[in-house]
Design a protein around this motif. Sequence first.
Motif: not given
Length: 658
Positions: A484-497, A527-538
Motif C-alpha cells: 500500500l505504501r508503494e501504491d500510494i506513493k505512485k498515485d494520489d490518495e483519491h486515485a488510490f482509494y 479510512n474513507a466515506e463513500f457513496r454509490s447509486s448502485t450498492f444494490a441492484e433493484p
Amino acid sequence: MAPTSIRARGIFLIVLFIYPTWLAAQETAYKYGDVGEHDFTVAPVAGLESANAFIIYDYGEFYIDDRLNSIFTRHKRFRVLNEAGLDYGNISIRYVSHRNLQEVRQLKAQVFSKDENGRIQRRSLRSRDFFRESVNSTISVVKFTIPDLQPGSVVEFSYQINSKDPVYIPSWSFQSAEPTLYSEISAFIPNALRYDPVYTGYVRLEPPNQTEYFERDRPGILHTAEGGTRFRYVATDVPPMNEEAFTANIDNYRATIRFNLSRVQFYGQKAQTATNTWPALGKRLMEDSEIGGRIKSSRELTRLAQTLIADLTDSLAIAKEIYSHVTSEYTWDERYSYWSSRRSDDLIKEKRGNSGELAFLLINLLREAGLDAQPVLISTRDNGILLPVYPIQSQFNHVITRLTVGGKHVFLDVVSPILPFGLLNVESVNERGFLLVEGASELIPITAPDSYRNRSMITLTLSEDGSGSGMLQASASGYQAFSLREDIKKDDEHAFYSTFLNSVKNLSIDTTSTTGLDDRDSPVVLNAEFRSSTFAEPAGELLLLNPILIHRWAENPFKSPSRLYPIDFPYPYESTLVVNITLPEGYVVETLPESQRFSMGPDAAFSIIYAQNEAGIQAMCTYRIQKTQFLPDQYAALQAFFNRMVEAQQQQIVLKKS
C-alpha cells in the motif's frame, strides 16, 4: 548412462554422470543463411494451435580452448506466425561483463520474407544495428531488433560467447514460450576435465550420444594426450511452457541443462576437485576482493557507527537505527549485484550504490557496532531459483544481510526506504541463499518473514432505490502495508482509494484519511466515506446485494486443467472483512446466503458467515493461505478450493419490501 533423479520442491532435477553407454541421436545440421521453402512450411507437432511463433532450429555447442577459455556458439532460426509474434524480433543476449569475464563475438542476424511473387527476400543486420547495455554491475546484454519483420518471416541469428574461465558455461534451454521443432547442445569436453550435466524440467530428451574427438578435428580446442569426448543432448517437438498464475519464474521449470565443472586431471598429474562445490565456492568468494574483501573496518566506518548509536545500548535498537540510516540516507541505483566495486568509505561520501555495495555498507556498520552480521548471496525471483546441485556464482545477483540479535536471525534488505526492518523485498524471497561465513559458508532457507495481512470493516447504509453510503476502516500489515505504501506513493490518495474500492460500481468518494504511511514499521490504516447509486441492484420489489465490496477474488486464477510445476505464493495471505448493513426502511431479508466453512487442512482455509439482527445484516468473510508453495499433485485441490471461494464471494443477499 546412470542418472540420479531428485525431486526438489517440485522441480525435476537429473544429475547425469557421463559413462560410455549412451545410444546415438540422429544429428541435424542447418547451415547459416541456407533458408528455403522448407523453413516457410515446416511446423512442429506440439503447441502450434496457440503459438505466435515457433523455433525451427536451435543449436549450441561449447568447447575448451588451449588457454582454458570456454567458447560457446549458438545458431537459432525461428518463424513468426502472427502479429503477436513480432515481439520475438526484439532479441537480447545476456553475458557476464564483470571483470570482462565474458565477451560476445561474431554476432550476425538476418530475416527472410516472401515478396508478392512468392520469392524469398533476405535482409541482413549490420554492426551498427547491435547495441550493448548494462543490466547491472555483473550482467550486460547485446540487443538488436529485426527490421521489416512480418507474419510469416523467418529469422535467424548466431553468436559466440567467450569466457575466460572454464567454469562459466552458459546454460542451455530446450524449451520456451513457443514450440520448438529441434534443439541441441553439443559439449566438446577434454578428458582432462569432468563436467556433471544438471538437467531440470519435464521434457524427455532423446538418448544422448557421445563420440571421441581429437585436436585435428577442431583446431584451437584444448589438446591433451588423452583426447576428448563430444556429448550431444537433443530434444525434438518440444511443447511450449507458458507462465501461469503464481509462478516465481517460469524459467525455473523449463527444460534446461547446465554444466558443472567437478574435476580436473591432466595427464600424469593428480586429480583436483574443481572449485564448484559449495564449501570451495564459499572460500573463493570470501577471498574475493569485491565480496569477502569488502567486509572490513575503517576509521570512517567507526566514526559513522559511533555517531549513529551514541545514546543506544539495546542491540535491537542499534540494529534498527543503522538499518534506518542506510536505507534512508543512501539511494539504491536499482541495479542488483552481489559485488561491491567500491569501498564502504567511498559509498559514505557518494550516498548511492548498487544492492551489493549498500548491503556490504550495512554489514560493516552493524559489525562496527559489535553485532553479528553476515552476507547472504541470493538469486532474485526474476533472476531464477538458486539450484543446490549447481554451485556456481553466476547464479547470484543480489546480497541480503543476516543479522543475529537476541539469539534470532533477522534478514535485512537495502533496496527500499519504505521496507520495514526484518521484511525482505518480495524479489528476495526465493527459497534459499548462500550464507558467507569464514570456513562455514552454507546454503540456508529464505522464506517470507511475514504475511500479507488485512483486517477491514465496512458500514453500509442502504436506501430503497439501491443507493447508499458507506464507511471504510481498514488496517494493513506485513507485505500488504508495504504494498500500500508503494501504491500510494505512485498515485494520489483519491486515485488510490478509487482503486482499492474498485468493486463498488458508480463510486463517489467523499473523504479519506490514511495513517501509518511515514512509519514503515507500523500498519497502514485506511479510512474513507463513500457513496454509490448502485450498492444494490433493484429487481422489481427486490434488492440484490453482494456484501463483499473489497478483497474479493473476481475469478479463479488457476484456469489450466493441470499443472506441471509448483504454485508459488510469495508470502502467506490473511484477510478478514466484516460488513455491517443497515437495511432500507420497510425492507426485510428474503434470502440470506448459507454460511460456509472449508479448508485444505492447515494449508488454506475460507469462511463466510452471515448473521441477521435487529440492526440489519452482518457478513464476515475470512480467508488465509498459510502455505507458500503447493506441488503439482496439489493443484487440483487448490483449484477446487479457489473455485469454491470465488463462488462463495459472489453470493447475493436478497432483500424484499415488507
